[in-house]
Scaffold this motif. Structure first.
Motif, PDB file in Angstrom:
ATOM      1  N   THR A 156      59.239  45.004  37.974  1.00  0.00           N
ATOM      2  CA  THR A 156      58.298  45.970  37.398  1.00  0.00           C
ATOM      3  C   THR A 156      58.685  46.382  35.979  1.00  0.00           C
ATOM      4  OG1 THR A 156      57.670  46.827  39.579  1.00  0.00           O
ATOM      5  CG2 THR A 156      57.268  48.256  37.693  1.00  0.00           C
ATOM      6  N   VAL A 157      59.975  46.536  35.715  1.00  0.00           N
ATOM      7  CA  VAL A 157      60.392  46.923  34.361  1.00  0.00           C
ATOM      8  C   VAL A 157      59.998  45.839  33.365  1.00  0.00           C
ATOM      9  CG1 VAL A 157      62.365  47.437  32.878  1.00  0.00           C
ATOM     10  CG2 VAL A 157      62.230  48.445  35.159  1.00  0.00           C
TER      11      VAL A 157
ATOM     12  N   VAL B 255      57.698  52.811  39.023  1.00  0.00           N
ATOM     13  CA  VAL B 255      56.601  52.233  39.789  1.00  0.00           C
ATOM     14  C   VAL B 255      55.330  52.497  39.001  1.00  0.00           C
ATOM     15  CG1 VAL B 255      56.361  54.345  41.161  1.00  0.00           C
ATOM     16  CG2 VAL B 255      55.363  52.202  41.984  1.00  0.00           C
ATOM     17  N   THR B 256      54.476  51.505  38.900  1.00  0.00           N
ATOM     18  CA  THR B 256      53.231  51.662  38.166  1.00  0.00           C
ATOM     19  C   THR B 256      52.055  51.686  39.128  1.00  0.00           C
ATOM     20  OG1 THR B 256      52.679  49.320  37.904  1.00  0.00           O
ATOM     21  CG2 THR B 256      54.255  50.270  36.320  1.00  0.00           C
ATOM     22  N   ALA B 257      50.912  52.112  38.605  1.00  0.00           N
ATOM     23  CA  ALA B 257      49.692  52.093  39.408  1.00  0.00           C
ATOM     24  C   ALA B 257      49.336  50.669  39.813  1.00  0.00           C
ATOM     25  CB  ALA B 257      48.545  52.718  38.615  1.00  0.00           C
ATOM     26  N   VAL B 258      49.806  49.700  39.039  1.00  0.00           N
ATOM     27  CA  VAL B 258      49.518  48.292  39.357  1.00  0.00           C
ATOM     28  C   VAL B 258      50.324  47.846  40.573  1.00  0.00           C
ATOM     29  CG1 VAL B 258      49.369  45.961  38.422  1.00  0.00           C
ATOM     30  CG2 VAL B 258      49.075  47.924  36.902  1.00  0.00           C
ATOM     31  N   ASP B 259      51.586  48.305  40.670  1.00  0.00           N
ATOM     32  CA  ASP B 259      52.367  48.025  41.879  1.00  0.00           C
ATOM     33  C   ASP B 259      51.619  48.496  43.120  1.00  0.00           C
ATOM     34  OD1 ASP B 259      55.557  47.458  41.086  1.00  0.00           O
ATOM     35  OD2 ASP B 259      54.495  48.638  39.597  1.00  0.00           O
TER      36      ASP B 259
ATOM     37  N   VAL C 122      52.524  55.428  35.104  1.00  0.00           N
ATOM     38  CA  VAL C 122      53.892  55.121  35.527  1.00  0.00           C
ATOM     39  C   VAL C 122      54.515  56.352  36.165  1.00  0.00           C
ATOM     40  CG1 VAL C 122      56.165  54.333  34.772  1.00  0.00           C
ATOM     41  CG2 VAL C 122      54.117  53.502  33.603  1.00  0.00           C
ATOM     42  N   ASP C 123      55.229  56.135  37.259  1.00  0.00           N
ATOM     43  CA  ASP C 123      55.990  57.190  37.917  1.00  0.00           C
ATOM     44  C   ASP C 123      57.400  56.662  38.148  1.00  0.00           C
ATOM     45  OD1 ASP C 123      56.646  59.571  39.088  1.00  0.00           O
ATOM     46  OD2 ASP C 123      55.111  59.488  40.659  1.00  0.00           O
ATOM     47  N   THR C 124      58.288  57.508  38.649  1.00  0.00           N
ATOM     48  CA  THR C 124      59.655  57.089  38.943  1.00  0.00           C
ATOM     49  C   THR C 124      59.968  57.332  40.410  1.00  0.00           C
ATOM     50  OG1 THR C 124      60.543  59.241  38.287  1.00  0.00           O
ATOM     51  CG2 THR C 124      60.462  57.521  36.600  1.00  0.00           C
TER      52      THR C 124
END
Length: 274
Positions: free
Chosen positions: A100-101, A48-52, A38-40
């Motif tokens: 995403t959240v 934002v996640t690696a999945v996004d 997870v990043d911001t």
């Protein structure tokens, strides 16, 4: 390549379904205990996640294979294909995970949203929910569907019995203003819902699951497909910039029976100051 709306709708649905399968695999792995990177972005709450990122890259790859002359605007990687846009006239607008959240917390209310726009107008769209498998689709001028069933908005008798959905920004300062606005409008409607996915809120208006929706601060990928679903199901939709008295970045969707009184109530409750 053909760019008629029905052809584009088929492509949007097929690509969104494939991305939703990727997202579902990751979601189930996460629920089983696997960590997700997870990043911001704009703030600590804007994640934002690696999945996004993986979902958007898959969509881009599939669109490049099927529609190599088209441009793509995605939430995570911006725009590409600008030099080719004039060749096809089509821009794909992609939200790889809208909500995403919710995804990160394990709440199953999130979706992959893919829309085709021509001259900035959505002509085809698909919103696919990974967990439930529901497929929302719409074609400009030809209707909106949930899993192939035609959609139609609700017909509330008055604003005071209407169920209104909304959402809040990532900025804490703006959320405070939105909270004051929400408290004001709450006295004019049946109740409020805040579910965490603009695309699915718009689709829910189209299905009659809620009567109206209003929010500020959305990006094009948040509403490009969902707003088309709502509009094609009969909702009165105003996009950012179309209702300046509600704020330059306001978007609304409402059943026709309450569209006018809702717009006036939003104005009176301070939507233009949110």
């Amino acid at each position: 390549m053909e760019s008629d709306p029905e052809t584009l709708t088929v492509v949007a649905e097929q690509v969104a379904v494939e991305a939703a399968e990727l997202v579902l695999d990751a979601y189930e792995s996460m629920l089983a205990g696997e960590r997700v990177a997870v990043d911001t972005k704009s703030s600590e709450t804007d994640v934002v996640t690696a999945v996004d990122t993986a979902s958007e890259r898959l969509v881009r790859e599939r669109l490049a294979q099927r529609r190599p002359g088209d441009a793509v605007l995605g939430e995570e990687e911006g725009t590409d294909g600008e030099s080719q846009r004039s060749a096809s006239g089509v821009t794909w607008v992609v939200d790889p995970i809208d909500g995403t959240v919710n995804f990160l917390y394990g709440l199953p209310w999130f979706a992959v949203s893919v829309a085709a726009q021509i001259d900035g107008v959505s002509v085809a769209g698909a919103v696919v929910e990974p967990v439930s498998g529901r497929r929302w689709t719409a074609t400009r001028g030809r209707g909106a569907w949930l899993d192939g069933r035609a959609l139609r908005v609700s017909e509330p008798a008055s604003l005071d019995v209407a169920l209104l959905a909304t959402g809040f920004a990532y900025s804490s300062e703006r959320r405070e203003r939105q909270a004051r606005f929400a408290a004001s409008i709450l006295g004019r409607v049946r109740d409020l819902r805040r579910q965490g996915s603009a695309a699915l809120d718009l689709c829910a208006v189209g299905a009659g699951w809620i009567d109206a929706y209003a929010e500020h601060g959305l990006s094009r990928w948040d509403w490009a497909a969902g707003a088309l679903v709502a509009s094609e199901a009969g909702a009165v939709v105003t996009l950012p910039g179309e209702a300046p008295e509600l704020g330059d970045d306001a978007i609304t969707a409402a059943a026709p029976s309450i569209a006018a009184p809702l717009r006036e109530a939003l104005r009176e409750c301070g939507a233009g100051e949110v």
